[in-house]
Design an enzyme around this catalytic site. Structure first.
Site, PDB file in Angstrom:
ATOM      1  N   ARG A 158      42.261   2.122 -14.136  1.00 57.55           N
ATOM      2  CA  ARG A 158      40.973   1.507 -14.961  1.00 57.55           C
ATOM      3  C   ARG A 158      40.433   2.449 -15.848  1.00 57.55           C
ATOM      4  O   ARG A 158      40.369   3.708 -15.264  1.00 57.55           O
ATOM      5  CB  ARG A 158      39.870   0.657 -14.292  1.00 57.55           C
ATOM      6  N   HIS A 199      46.781  -0.331 -22.748  1.00 57.35           N
ATOM      7  CA  HIS A 199      46.566  -1.375 -21.429  1.00 57.35           C
ATOM      8  C   HIS A 199      47.662  -2.292 -21.500  1.00 57.35           C
ATOM      9  O   HIS A 199      47.285  -3.556 -21.717  1.00 57.35           O
ATOM     10  CB  HIS A 199      45.153  -1.509 -21.515  1.00 57.35           C
ATOM     11  N   GLU A 228      37.709   1.492 -23.621  1.00 56.15           N
ATOM     12  CA  GLU A 228      38.826   0.770 -24.498  1.00 56.15           C
ATOM     13  C   GLU A 228      38.290  -0.350 -25.166  1.00 56.15           C
ATOM     14  O   GLU A 228      37.185  -1.064 -24.580  1.00 56.15           O
ATOM     15  CB  GLU A 228      39.877   0.616 -23.617  1.00 56.15           C
TER      16      GLU A 228
HETATM   17  C1  8YV Z   1      45.480  -7.310 -17.665  1.00 55.95           C
HETATM   18  C2  8YV Z   1      44.620  -5.417 -15.674  1.00 55.95           C
HETATM   19  O1  8YV Z   1      46.210  -7.054 -18.693  1.00 55.95           O
HETATM   20  O2  8YV Z   1      45.384  -7.341 -14.084  1.00 55.95           O
HETATM   21  C3  8YV Z   1      44.479  -6.293 -14.467  1.00 55.95           C
HETATM   22  O3  8YV Z   1      43.696  -5.806 -13.830  1.00 55.95           O
HETATM   23  O4  8YV Z   1      44.326  -4.549 -15.964  1.00 55.95           O
HETATM   24  C4  8YV Z   1      45.837  -6.055 -16.563  1.00 55.95           C
HETATM   25  O5  8YV Z   1      46.940  -6.532 -15.887  1.00 55.95           O
HETATM   26  C5  8YV Z   1      44.086  -6.940 -18.373  1.00 55.95           C
HETATM   27  O6  8YV Z   1      43.171  -6.726 -17.463  1.00 55.95           O
HETATM   28  C6  8YV Z   1      43.897  -8.330 -19.155  1.00 55.95           C
HETATM   29  O7  8YV Z   1      42.914  -9.161 -18.173  1.00 55.95           O
END
Ligand code: 8YV
Length: 328
Positions: free
Chosen positions: A240, A287, A269
């Site tokens: 993250r 991401h 971001e």
């Molecule tokens: C997502 C992610 O694409 O699942 C997660 O925690 O970071 C990613 O797989 C993103 O958060 C969209 O919701």
């Protein structure tokens, strides 16, 4: 009987939206507009459920303005966009999408590690810019991956997936640091040894971050930690934004305090720290660690199933909290 009303806050696969429309009155956002917090709160009015992604924040202000809300299903395994204690206090079920993205995300962690260590994007830019006029012995010479030491910070399901790839596929020495130690069976399966964070930073040739974001994990890697790493090391963040101090990383990369970094997630971001955009020794991706069609579809379906099962059977499939006295 009237169908319950839900909000799908971002564009999702049309077929998943259609399956939701069988059960719910759906307000969707297939145009994928970026809504402010105020707009999200307004759109949430009258909705008893919502499907969100990591971009939508569910906090006390939104919950207070929407006392009718009963469940929010995040299409992500991470849920730092949710104030879960506030949701629990408000009697709102929170759910995420674990498991369905584990292997795909571990694949990407490894892809980013390889691209970073072997300088793949940097060398492609050089080639595309027409700068390749002759071969030379040290041209884009990078770091070894096979047989080297990988240090994984955050040894949940995705961390373990990366460890398995590293140990079994690339003959790497795997060390890890985590809040709690894995069982002896899991350590043996991942061929992974538990070490302190300090030892990991000092020893690893490649440091991979897969730790969930929380107040405690904020800036797990900052200037002090970068200073402890080998000058030949690479750093990969697929966890993250905020786990790494991006300003400190940009400085360390510019000064070649570490060799290179691969970064898929950023503080603030979709903005990216301008210092990271300037240095050549970083691979930057927007991401996309879980982004395969199959996995994104599975994530959307699981988020939809959480809403449907909650309203039809009284229980979400993968809830994050227990809400007292709440059934659909
Ligand atoms: C997502 C992610 O694409 O699942 C997660 O925690 O970071 C990613 O797989 C993103 O958060 C969209 O919701």
């Amino acid at each position: 009987m009237n169908k319950p009303s839900i909000l799908v806050a971002r564009a999702i696969f049309p077929e998943v939206l259609q399956s939701l429309a069988q059960v719910f009155e759906v307000e969707s956002n297939q145009a994928d507009e970026v809504w402010s917090a105020a707009e999200l709160t307004r759109r949430m009015q009258g909705k008893v459920g919502a499907l969100t992604t990591g971009s939508e924040r569910i906090d006390t202000a939104l919950l207070q303005a929407n006392p009718q809300l009963r469940i929010v299903a995040n299409m992500a395994v991470g849920f730092n966009n949710f104030d879960v204690p506030a949701m629990t206090a408000a009697g709102v079920v929170a759910s995420n999408t674990p498991d369905v993205l584990t292997e795909t995300t571990a694949d990407f962690g490894f892809a980013l590690l390889m691209a970073t260590a072997r300088r793949i994007t940097e060398s492609e830019h050089f080639l595309r810019a027409g700068q390749w006029t002759k071969w030379s012995y040290d041209m884009f010479a990078g770091a070894e991956v096979h047989g080297s030491t990988i240090g994984i910070i955050g040894m949940g399901r995705i961390g373990q997936g990366i460890a398995r790839r590293a140990a079994h596929g690339f003959g790497m020495n795997v060390i890890y640091h985590n809040r709690s130690r894995l069982s002896a069976e899991l350590e043996a399966e991942c061929k992974a040894s538990y070490v302190s964070k300090e030892e990991l930073l000092k020893t690893a040739d490649h440091v991979v971050l897969v730790v969930p974001y929380s107040a405690e994990s904020h800036h797990t890697i900052g200037a002090a930690e970068l200073a402890q790493m080998k000058s030949t090391a690479t750093l990969v963040n697929i966890a993250r934004g905020g786990i790494v101090d991006d300003a400190a990383l940009a400085k360390a990369l510019a000064a070649r305090q570490i060799a290179a970094a691969g970064i898929d997630v950023f503080e603030g971001e979709p903005s990216v720290h301008p210092g990271l955009l300037k240095v050549p020794n970083v691979v930057l991706t927007p991401h996309i660690a879980s982004a395969t069609i199959k996995t994104r579809r599975a994530m959307a379906q699981l988020a939809a199933d959480n809403l449907m099962e909650f309203f039809t059977k009284g229980q979400a499939v993968t809830p994050l909290n227990t809400v007292a006295g709440r059934t659909a």
